[in-house]
Scaffold this motif. Structure first.
Motif, PDB file in Angstrom:
ATOM      1  N   ASP A 155       0.812  -1.211   0.000  1.00 20.81           N
ATOM      2  CA  ASP A 155       0.000   0.000   0.000  1.00 20.81           C
ATOM      3  C   ASP A 155       0.849   1.265   0.000  1.00 20.81           C
ATOM      4  O   ASP A 155       0.327   2.360  -0.020  1.00 20.81           O
ATOM      5  CB  ASP A 155      -0.940   0.003   1.213  1.00 20.81           C
ATOM      6  CG  ASP A 155      -0.181  -0.002   2.531  1.00 20.81           C
ATOM      7  OD1 ASP A 155       1.035   0.257   2.525  1.00 20.81           O
ATOM      8  OD2 ASP A 155      -0.814  -0.261   3.556  1.00 20.81           O
ATOM      9  N   ALA A 157       3.257   4.443  -0.777  1.00 21.49           N
ATOM     10  CA  ALA A 157       3.540   5.364  -1.875  1.00 21.49           C
ATOM     11  C   ALA A 157       5.021   5.748  -1.857  1.00 21.49           C
ATOM     12  O   ALA A 157       5.441   6.625  -2.583  1.00 21.49           O
ATOM     13  CB  ALA A 157       2.661   6.605  -1.768  1.00 21.49           C
ATOM     14  N   ARG A 158       5.808   5.084  -0.997  1.00 19.52           N
ATOM     15  CA  ARG A 158       7.230   5.395  -0.914  1.00 19.52           C
ATOM     16  C   ARG A 158       7.919   4.845  -2.161  1.00 19.52           C
ATOM     17  O   ARG A 158       7.673   3.717  -2.565  1.00 19.52           O
ATOM     18  CB  ARG A 158       7.830   4.773   0.351  1.00 19.52           C
ATOM     19  CG  ARG A 158       9.146   5.381   0.780  1.00 19.52           C
ATOM     20  CD  ARG A 158       9.535   4.885   2.170  1.00 19.52           C
ATOM     21  NE  ARG A 158       8.581   5.283   3.189  1.00 19.52           N
ATOM     22  CZ  ARG A 158       8.585   6.456   3.807  1.00 19.52           C
ATOM     23  NH1 ARG A 158       9.510   7.339   3.538  1.00 19.52           N
ATOM     24  NH2 ARG A 158       7.674   6.740   4.709  1.00 19.52           N
ATOM     25  N   ASN A 239       7.782  12.739  -9.606  1.00 19.50           N
ATOM     26  CA  ASN A 239       9.092  12.834  -8.947  1.00 19.50           C
ATOM     27  C   ASN A 239       9.736  11.457  -8.843  1.00 19.50           C
ATOM     28  O   ASN A 239      10.694  11.263  -8.110  1.00 19.50           O
ATOM     29  CB  ASN A 239       8.940  13.450  -7.553  1.00 19.50           C
ATOM     30  CG  ASN A 239       8.150  12.545  -6.616  1.00 19.50           C
ATOM     31  OD1 ASN A 239       7.594  11.534  -7.050  1.00 19.50           O
ATOM     32  ND2 ASN A 239       8.087  12.900  -5.353  1.00 19.50           N
ATOM     33  N   ILE A 248       8.288  10.173  -0.987  1.00 24.41           N
ATOM     34  CA  ILE A 248       6.961   9.688  -1.364  1.00 24.41           C
ATOM     35  C   ILE A 248       6.674  10.148  -2.787  1.00 24.41           C
ATOM     36  O   ILE A 248       7.040  11.246  -3.194  1.00 24.41           O
ATOM     37  CB  ILE A 248       5.906  10.234  -0.378  1.00 24.41           C
ATOM     38  CG1 ILE A 248       6.178   9.697   1.037  1.00 24.41           C
ATOM     39  CG2 ILE A 248       4.489   9.867  -0.819  1.00 24.41           C
ATOM     40  CD1 ILE A 248       5.967   8.225   1.210  1.00 24.41           C
ATOM     41  N   MET A 249       6.021   9.277  -3.520  1.00 25.74           N
ATOM     42  CA  MET A 249       5.726   9.509  -4.930  1.00 25.74           C
ATOM     43  C   MET A 249       4.742  10.657  -5.157  1.00 25.74           C
ATOM     44  O   MET A 249       3.747  10.776  -4.451  1.00 25.74           O
ATOM     45  CB  MET A 249       5.129   8.197  -5.436  1.00 25.74           C
ATOM     46  CG  MET A 249       4.489   8.205  -6.774  1.00 25.74           C
ATOM     47  SD  MET A 249       4.042   6.495  -7.238  1.00 25.74           S
ATOM     48  CE  MET A 249       2.663   6.153  -6.118  1.00 25.74           C
ATOM     49  N   SER A 250       5.031  11.472  -6.167  1.00 23.00           N
ATOM     50  CA  SER A 250       4.045  12.423  -6.699  1.00 23.00           C
ATOM     51  C   SER A 250       3.784  12.058  -8.157  1.00 23.00           C
ATOM     52  O   SER A 250       4.729  11.817  -8.912  1.00 23.00           O
ATOM     53  CB  SER A 250       4.574  13.862  -6.673  1.00 23.00           C
ATOM     54  OG  SER A 250       4.715  14.345  -5.363  1.00 23.00           O
ATOM     55  N   VAL A 251       2.525  12.026  -8.550  1.00 18.81           N
ATOM     56  CA  VAL A 251       2.161  11.785  -9.951  1.00 18.81           C
ATOM     57  C   VAL A 251       0.936  12.642 -10.235  1.00 18.81           C
ATOM     58  O   VAL A 251      -0.097  12.477  -9.584  1.00 18.81           O
ATOM     59  CB  VAL A 251       1.819  10.302 -10.212  1.00 18.81           C
ATOM     60  CG1 VAL A 251       1.447  10.092 -11.680  1.00 18.81           C
ATOM     61  CG2 VAL A 251       2.970   9.385  -9.827  1.00 18.81           C
ATOM     62  N   PHE A 252       1.053  13.582 -11.184  1.00 14.38           N
ATOM     63  CA  PHE A 252      -0.077  14.457 -11.502  1.00 14.38           C
ATOM     64  C   PHE A 252      -0.735  13.984 -12.803  1.00 14.38           C
ATOM     65  O   PHE A 252      -0.049  13.654 -13.768  1.00 14.38           O
ATOM     66  CB  PHE A 252       0.384  15.908 -11.715  1.00 14.38           C
ATOM     67  CG  PHE A 252       1.032  16.568 -10.515  1.00 14.38           C
ATOM     68  CD1 PHE A 252       1.092  15.959  -9.269  1.00 14.38           C
ATOM     69  CD2 PHE A 252       1.591  17.841 -10.648  1.00 14.38           C
ATOM     70  CE1 PHE A 252       1.697  16.591  -8.182  1.00 14.38           C
ATOM     71  CE2 PHE A 252       2.192  18.480  -9.570  1.00 14.38           C
ATOM     72  CZ  PHE A 252       2.253  17.856  -8.342  1.00 14.38           C
TER      73      PHE A 252
ATOM     74  N   ALA B 182      -4.275   4.827   1.953  1.00 19.99           N
ATOM     75  CA  ALA B 182      -3.514   3.701   1.401  1.00 19.99           C
ATOM     76  C   ALA B 182      -3.606   2.509   2.340  1.00 19.99           C
ATOM     77  O   ALA B 182      -3.757   1.368   1.913  1.00 19.99           O
ATOM     78  CB  ALA B 182      -2.050   4.097   1.201  1.00 19.99           C
ATOM     79  N   ASP B 206      -3.336   9.606   3.359  1.00 20.07           N
ATOM     80  CA  ASP B 206      -2.675   8.505   4.060  1.00 20.07           C
ATOM     81  C   ASP B 206      -2.469   8.852   5.533  1.00 20.07           C
ATOM     82  O   ASP B 206      -2.531  10.012   5.931  1.00 20.07           O
ATOM     83  CB  ASP B 206      -1.301   8.224   3.439  1.00 20.07           C
ATOM     84  CG  ASP B 206      -1.402   7.633   2.042  1.00 20.07           C
ATOM     85  OD1 ASP B 206      -2.522   7.331   1.588  1.00 20.07           O
ATOM     86  OD2 ASP B 206      -0.338   7.477   1.412  1.00 20.07           O
ATOM     87  N   SER B 224       4.407  12.066   6.160  1.00 17.85           N
ATOM     88  CA  SER B 224       5.211  10.965   5.624  1.00 17.85           C
ATOM     89  C   SER B 224       4.521  10.146   4.541  1.00 17.85           C
ATOM     90  O   SER B 224       5.120   9.220   4.002  1.00 17.85           O
ATOM     91  CB  SER B 224       5.634  10.040   6.767  1.00 17.85           C
ATOM     92  OG  SER B 224       4.499   9.403   7.315  1.00 17.85           O
ATOM     93  N   GLY B 225       3.277  10.442   4.205  1.00 17.35           N
ATOM     94  CA  GLY B 225       2.567   9.659   3.191  1.00 17.35           C
ATOM     95  C   GLY B 225       2.144  10.501   2.005  1.00 17.35           C
ATOM     96  O   GLY B 225       2.725  11.550   1.733  1.00 17.35           O
ATOM     97  N   ALA B 226       1.134  10.034   1.307  1.00 20.24           N
ATOM     98  CA  ALA B 226       0.645  10.720   0.114  1.00 20.24           C
ATOM     99  C   ALA B 226      -0.803  11.154   0.303  1.00 20.24           C
ATOM    100  O   ALA B 226      -1.512  10.654   1.177  1.00 20.24           O
ATOM    101  CB  ALA B 226       0.748   9.798  -1.103  1.00 20.24           C
ATOM    102  N   THR B 228      -4.159  11.519  -2.251  1.00 21.42           N
ATOM    103  CA  THR B 228      -4.617  11.136  -3.583  1.00 21.42           C
ATOM    104  C   THR B 228      -5.879  11.918  -3.907  1.00 21.42           C
ATOM    105  O   THR B 228      -6.843  11.870  -3.152  1.00 21.42           O
ATOM    106  CB  THR B 228      -4.901   9.622  -3.629  1.00 21.42           C
ATOM    107  OG1 THR B 228      -3.709   8.928  -3.269  1.00 21.42           O
ATOM    108  CG2 THR B 228      -5.351   9.186  -5.015  1.00 21.42           C
ATOM    109  N   VAL B 258      -1.496  11.932  -7.399  1.00 17.92           N
ATOM    110  CA  VAL B 258      -0.876  11.480  -6.152  1.00 17.92           C
ATOM    111  C   VAL B 258       0.095  12.574  -5.720  1.00 17.92           C
ATOM    112  O   VAL B 258       1.007  12.925  -6.468  1.00 17.92           O
ATOM    113  CB  VAL B 258      -0.125  10.148  -6.350  1.00 17.92           C
ATOM    114  CG1 VAL B 258       0.479   9.683  -5.030  1.00 17.92           C
ATOM    115  CG2 VAL B 258      -1.058   9.085  -6.919  1.00 17.92           C
ATOM    116  N   LEU B 259      -0.123  13.133  -4.535  1.00 19.07           N
ATOM    117  CA  LEU B 259       0.662  14.273  -4.073  1.00 19.07           C
ATOM    118  C   LEU B 259       1.472  13.874  -2.846  1.00 19.07           C
ATOM    119  O   LEU B 259       0.977  13.156  -1.975  1.00 19.07           O
ATOM    120  CB  LEU B 259      -0.270  15.433  -3.699  1.00 19.07           C
ATOM    121  CG  LEU B 259      -1.350  15.818  -4.723  1.00 19.07           C
ATOM    122  CD1 LEU B 259      -2.233  16.930  -4.163  1.00 19.07           C
ATOM    123  CD2 LEU B 259      -0.716  16.262  -6.033  1.00 19.07           C
ATOM    124  N   SER B 260       2.712  14.348  -2.780  1.00 11.93           N
ATOM    125  CA  SER B 260       3.535  14.064  -1.606  1.00 11.93           C
ATOM    126  C   SER B 260       3.965  15.374  -0.952  1.00 11.93           C
ATOM    127  O   SER B 260       3.648  16.465  -1.449  1.00 11.93           O
ATOM    128  CB  SER B 260       4.743  13.215  -2.005  1.00 11.93           C
ATOM    129  OG  SER B 260       5.548  13.901  -2.934  1.00 11.93           O
TER     130      SER B 260
END
Lengths: 303, 303
Positions: A155, A157-158, A239, A248-252, B182, B206, B224-226, B228, B258-260
């Protein structure tokens, strides 16, 4: 078979179909998904590949019982290690087979013991000749071009938990297939894989749910759960390529489709549709491109 | 306060900030997220609202210790039932408060015991005057306009498991906030909520992660998490409105971000950005609209 050869192999139109199952398909009651496999077996036995599992014999017995109810004769591929897969005598059961079924277990066992062996070539060849190839759980993930290998935390997002990808057997091109999707909360893992290279389409399949691929590279969803498609082509920022994998992941701007039983997805156009008749045929490239721009191909029901 | 009044209340620019926490924030080590709450408390005590929980006193003691380390004086709002919330004497602690913190528990306890009471009005008023409003877990979900109420299976894509929504306290307009996102695999539940009315933006947070909203309705991710964000405005088809709630959900063309930590999201433009300086100010509507079309506002880092 090298990756390049797998690509060129896949570029030829394989005549066989694929049934890609998210794990824990019903094996004792309605047998809905196994029935899809059986109905695509046009003569010959179904070879059960149990190399992924440490309980291969028990699994084989279970599938023998289930497929027996459907009138399908099964045979266990007697391959547990790479030396078996290199032994022509042990591959012999594939000669008379009409299809192959990969059970669950550990997907990296399938690729490391079977990948690039004569046994594996015989399975590609069987598919070329019209045989059905099916797989569940780990056996589903190996059918994709790359596959996720379990990290400790599905689960997360790291970023460092996302990066374990291994080449699959490549029956479905440009795809990563994850299974037990909703049940194990694997959204982060599939998005991470897609963000690394949005050329790859991510597909997460719930338990007791399957994708049935036809020869035109479109699939129909079957079973009691959902299939989630993650399309990263439109991603505007990530990123995931940064050096420090502890972030931690960022995806736009990821595009997501949740598909349920009866929904169809056209892999070439990367578009969902409400039924098979709305998917473009290979000789209709313009229709395919248009559906890619205009939403689901069934305009009447689209909102 | 009726829903219409909440809307008109929200239409005024509230001066206070919001800290919306996905649950299980660190309360003993770095206190990163609680520090964000403390730094936004400009004088006055922080009122801890424990009505969501059946272990309110234990939770209060825990926050008293944590905020004590940060030099923040806390006070427990002595409200356990609706009759308490109607009692001016029990609401008195809110008069001198500089902020309010909603603990976790059951979110429907917060709205059913507190919603529409004088105590609740005092909290809206405090926010108007610049007070910080924070909430974690159930206390985070109540800050949205609608909130999810636990079904048996968080991970399910079955439509009947999606439909339990209850109006929240409305501090953040046009939003549904889910927490432990998550960790509890709640993608299906947030997508189901968004598909029912894509006017509503879905945000899953998260654990040990928070959204810090500024007065311009943009938030920055901390922790420390994301986080969404599920944006359904572009959805081209859903079956969520079909009468039979036993079917599995289909949703085509959902947009996901997904934002960090450090990422910013502009609620008015519905666009992510890489830092606060790229979010449009209220007097720059065109910049906001442009960022909505062209991806993240920081063009230099966008891929």
């Amino acid at each position: 078979m090298s990756i390049a050869e797998v690509h060129s192999y896949r570029a030829q139109a394989a005549r066989g179909t694929l049934v890609v199952i998210g794990g824990r398909e019903d094996r004792s009651e309605e047998l809905l998904i196994l029935r899809e496999v059986a109905s695509r077996l046009h003569g010959g036995r179904l070879a059960i590949v149990t190399v992924a599992s440490t309980q291969g014999d028990e699994l084989y017995a279970e599938y023998q019982g289930a497929f027996g109810k459907l009138g399908v004769e099964v045979v266990q591929l007697p391959i547990d290690r790479r030396e078996d897969a290199l032994d022509p005598a042990k591959c012999k059961v594939l000669e008379g087979a009409g299809g192959v079924f990969f059970t669950g277990g550990d997907q990296i066992r399938i690729t490391s013991e079977l990948g690039g062996t004569p046994a594996c070539d015989m399975i590609y060849d069987l598919h070329q000749r019209g045989g059905v190839i099916a797989g569940t759980s780990a056996g589903a993930s190996v059918l994709g071009q790359v596959m996720p290998v379990s990290g400790a935390q599905d689960d997360s997002a790291r970023v460092r938990d996302q990066l374990r990808l291994v080449p699959g057997l490549g029956f479905v091109r440009d795809v990563i297939i994850d299974q037990h999707f909703a049940q194990r909360g694997r959204l982060g893992r599939i998005i991470g894989a897609v963000a690394q290279n949005p050329l790859i389409l991510g597909i997460g399949i719930d338990e007791d749910t399957a994708l049935v691929f036809d020869e035109y590279n479109a699939f129909t969803v079957v079973g009691s759960g959902a299939a989630t498609v993650a399309d990263g082509r439109g991603v505007t920022y990530t990123n995931i390529n940064e050096a420090d994998s502890d972030h931690i992941m960022s995806v736009f701007d990821l595009r997501l489709h949740v598909l349920s039983a009866g929904d169809v997805f056209d892999m070439r156009a990367r578009r969902p549709a409400l039924s098979r008749q709305h998917v473009s045929e290979p000789d209709e490239p313009q229709k395919s491109a248009a559906s890619g721009r205009e939403g689901p191909s069934n305009g009447a029901r689209a909102s």
